[in-house]
Design a protein around this motif. Structure first.
Motif, PDB file in Angstrom:
ATOM      1  N   LYS A 215       0.736  -1.506  -0.274  1.00 33.09           N
ATOM      2  CA  LYS A 215      -0.068   0.058  -0.055  1.00 33.09           C
ATOM      3  C   LYS A 215       0.899   1.260  -0.088  1.00 33.09           C
ATOM      4  O   LYS A 215       1.861   1.234   0.752  1.00 33.09           O
ATOM      5  CB  LYS A 215      -0.887   0.120   1.209  1.00 33.09           C
ATOM      6  CG  LYS A 215      -1.966   1.109   1.160  1.00 33.09           C
ATOM      7  CD  LYS A 215      -3.049   0.991   2.353  1.00 33.09           C
ATOM      8  CE  LYS A 215      -4.004   1.967   2.366  1.00 33.09           C
ATOM      9  NZ  LYS A 215      -4.930   1.971   3.335  1.00 33.09           N
ATOM     10  N   GLY A 216       0.508   2.235  -0.738  1.00 30.92           N
ATOM     11  CA  GLY A 216       1.460   3.200  -0.972  1.00 30.92           C
ATOM     12  C   GLY A 216       2.636   3.158  -2.145  1.00 30.92           C
ATOM     13  O   GLY A 216       3.241   4.244  -2.375  1.00 30.92           O
ATOM     14  N   GLY A 217       2.640   2.085  -2.703  1.00 32.02           N
ATOM     15  CA  GLY A 217       3.613   1.753  -3.762  1.00 32.02           C
ATOM     16  C   GLY A 217       3.101   2.002  -5.151  1.00 32.02           C
ATOM     17  O   GLY A 217       1.888   2.573  -5.233  1.00 32.02           O
ATOM     18  N   VAL A 218       3.947   2.068  -5.859  1.00 28.82           N
ATOM     19  CA  VAL A 218       3.618   2.550  -7.219  1.00 28.82           C
ATOM     20  C   VAL A 218       3.525   1.623  -8.237  1.00 28.82           C
ATOM     21  O   VAL A 218       4.414   0.991  -8.436  1.00 28.82           O
ATOM     22  CB  VAL A 218       4.423   3.655  -7.854  1.00 28.82           C
ATOM     23  CG1 VAL A 218       4.275   4.325  -9.128  1.00 28.82           C
ATOM     24  CG2 VAL A 218       4.517   4.932  -6.710  1.00 28.82           C
ATOM     25  N   PHE A 219       2.430   1.722  -9.229  1.00 32.30           N
ATOM     26  CA  PHE A 219       2.522   0.590 -10.337  1.00 32.30           C
ATOM     27  C   PHE A 219       2.517   1.445 -11.371  1.00 32.30           C
ATOM     28  O   PHE A 219       1.755   2.327 -11.927  1.00 32.30           O
ATOM     29  CB  PHE A 219       0.987  -0.004 -10.189  1.00 32.30           C
ATOM     30  CG  PHE A 219       0.759  -1.159 -11.225  1.00 32.30           C
ATOM     31  CD1 PHE A 219       0.219  -2.280 -10.570  1.00 32.30           C
ATOM     32  CD2 PHE A 219       0.619  -0.748 -12.498  1.00 32.30           C
ATOM     33  CE1 PHE A 219      -0.071  -3.490 -11.275  1.00 32.30           C
ATOM     34  CE2 PHE A 219       0.072  -1.933 -13.387  1.00 32.30           C
ATOM     35  CZ  PHE A 219       0.041  -3.317 -12.879  1.00 32.30           C
ATOM     36  N   ILE A 220       3.652   0.860 -12.375  1.00 35.61           N
ATOM     37  CA  ILE A 220       3.628   1.397 -13.773  1.00 35.61           C
ATOM     38  C   ILE A 220       3.714   0.547 -14.813  1.00 35.61           C
ATOM     39  O   ILE A 220       4.339  -0.598 -14.785  1.00 35.61           O
ATOM     40  CB  ILE A 220       5.070   2.094 -13.761  1.00 35.61           C
ATOM     41  CG1 ILE A 220       5.239   3.305 -12.811  1.00 35.61           C
ATOM     42  CG2 ILE A 220       5.300   2.892 -15.120  1.00 35.61           C
ATOM     43  CD1 ILE A 220       6.666   3.793 -12.657  1.00 35.61           C
ATOM     44  N   SER A 221       2.780   0.878 -15.793  1.00 38.06           N
ATOM     45  CA  SER A 221       2.641  -0.248 -17.066  1.00 38.06           C
ATOM     46  C   SER A 221       2.997   0.524 -18.328  1.00 38.06           C
ATOM     47  O   SER A 221       2.227   1.446 -18.684  1.00 38.06           O
ATOM     48  CB  SER A 221       1.531  -0.915 -17.282  1.00 38.06           C
ATOM     49  OG  SER A 221       1.409  -1.790 -18.337  1.00 38.06           O
ATOM     50  N   ASP A 222       3.963   0.001 -19.056  1.00 40.85           N
ATOM     51  CA  ASP A 222       4.179   0.789 -20.381  1.00 40.85           C
ATOM     52  C   ASP A 222       3.394   0.281 -21.602  1.00 40.85           C
ATOM     53  O   ASP A 222       2.601  -0.648 -21.284  1.00 40.85           O
ATOM     54  CB  ASP A 222       5.585   0.548 -20.929  1.00 40.85           C
ATOM     55  CG  ASP A 222       6.711   1.456 -20.340  1.00 40.85           C
ATOM     56  OD1 ASP A 222       6.198   2.026 -19.457  1.00 40.85           O
ATOM     57  OD2 ASP A 222       7.805   1.086 -20.724  1.00 40.85           O
ATOM     58  N   ASP A 223       2.951   1.043 -22.684  1.00 43.23           N
ATOM     59  CA  ASP A 223       2.259   0.574 -23.764  1.00 43.23           C
ATOM     60  C   ASP A 223       0.890   0.067 -23.504  1.00 43.23           C
ATOM     61  O   ASP A 223       0.317  -0.844 -24.062  1.00 43.23           O
ATOM     62  CB  ASP A 223       3.041  -0.434 -24.432  1.00 43.23           C
ATOM     63  CG  ASP A 223       4.496  -0.135 -24.885  1.00 43.23           C
ATOM     64  OD1 ASP A 223       4.669   1.034 -25.311  1.00 43.23           O
ATOM     65  OD2 ASP A 223       5.464  -1.162 -24.885  1.00 43.23           O
TER      66      ASP A 223
END
Length: 256
Positions: A215-223
């Motif tokens: 919780k509080g973490g960051v999710f990043i997804s390309d394309d």
């Protein structure tokens, strides 16, 4: 003819690697039975992403409270050396991507454990490691061997040697690499997805990685415009995501 030779070379390379047989089976199914699913909802998602998209600078400011330009100023000499390493590389791999987004996500979370899928030259790896080394944190990366290009020795080539002590690289498909990574670390501060572009591949990995994002973490997804997997995943989990337009493509990002 070149395409036929490339496919044949790749198939023969798989046959020499029994540890990659499960992925070979999945690729055969994906390119035959499930081929139509690869681009599922693409038009819908591109309209959705375009309606939400803002610049990388705006997202970094809004989510993390940082000024994006400081990244290239502080690390200008490292980045210049890495750019030269890419130019000297004899094979072509994926581009650099939104480096500042990854770096400032790690800074914002004071990351100790980061996971990424997809490495290529190692630009996203470099961005994460530049932050992680400050806290002696660890980056766990999943990346398939470059079977058709004889390019394995160049994977991660832009990452300086002094940063590699904080890096664990798993050279399998996500369905084999991720369980190995999760066996070592069960909670992550930042995750960056840039591997299997298929709808089914994304949905499986998104679910598995999201469960282990703190919780509080960051999710990043390309394309994310390739198909509707990211949009469907966010809607299923009631996630209010930001969308970054970057070099004609879309990147999804949210804080859990």
């Amino acid at each position: 003819m070149n395409e036929i030779l490339r496919v044949l070379k790749t198939f023969l390379a798989y046959l020499k690697r029994p540890d990659l047989y499960p992925e070979l089976g999945r690729k055969i199914v994906k390119n035959t039975v499930n081929r139509g699913n690869a681009f599922k909802g693409k038009d819908k998602t591109n309209l959705w992403a375009a309606s939400k998209s803002i610049s990388q600078q705006e997202v970094i400011s809004q989510l993390f409270g940082y000024e994006m330009s400081t990244f290239k100023t502080v690390f200008q000499y490292i980045l210049k050396d890495s750019e030269q390493k890419e130019k000297d590389c004899p094979i072509k791999m994926g581009g650099a991507g939104a480096l500042e987004l990854i770096y400032f996500a790690c800074e914002f979370t004071k990351a100790q454990h980061v996971i990424e899928t997809g490495v290529a030259y190692g630009w996203s790896s470099l961005a994460a490691l530049l932050s992680l080394e400050k806290r002696n944190g660890a980056l766990y990366s999943s990346d398939m061997p470059y079977l058709a290009q004889d390019g394995d020795q160049y994977v991660g080539c832009v990452v300086p040697e002094n940063l590699k002590k904080n890096w664990k690289l798993f050279r399998f498909a996500d369905k084999e690499s991720l369980p190995k990574i999760f066996a070592e670390t069960t909670s992550f501060d930042v995750l960056h997805y840039d591997s299997d572009k298929s709808y089914n591949g994304r949905m499986w990995a998104y679910d598995e990685m999201y469960k282990r994002l703190r919780k509080g973490g960051v999710f990043i997804s390309d394309d994310i415009g390739d198909n509707s997997a990211y949009q469907d995943f966010c809607e299923k989990n009631n996630i209010d995501t930001k969308v970054v337009e970057f070099e004609g493509k879309y990147v999804g990002i949210f804080i859990k």
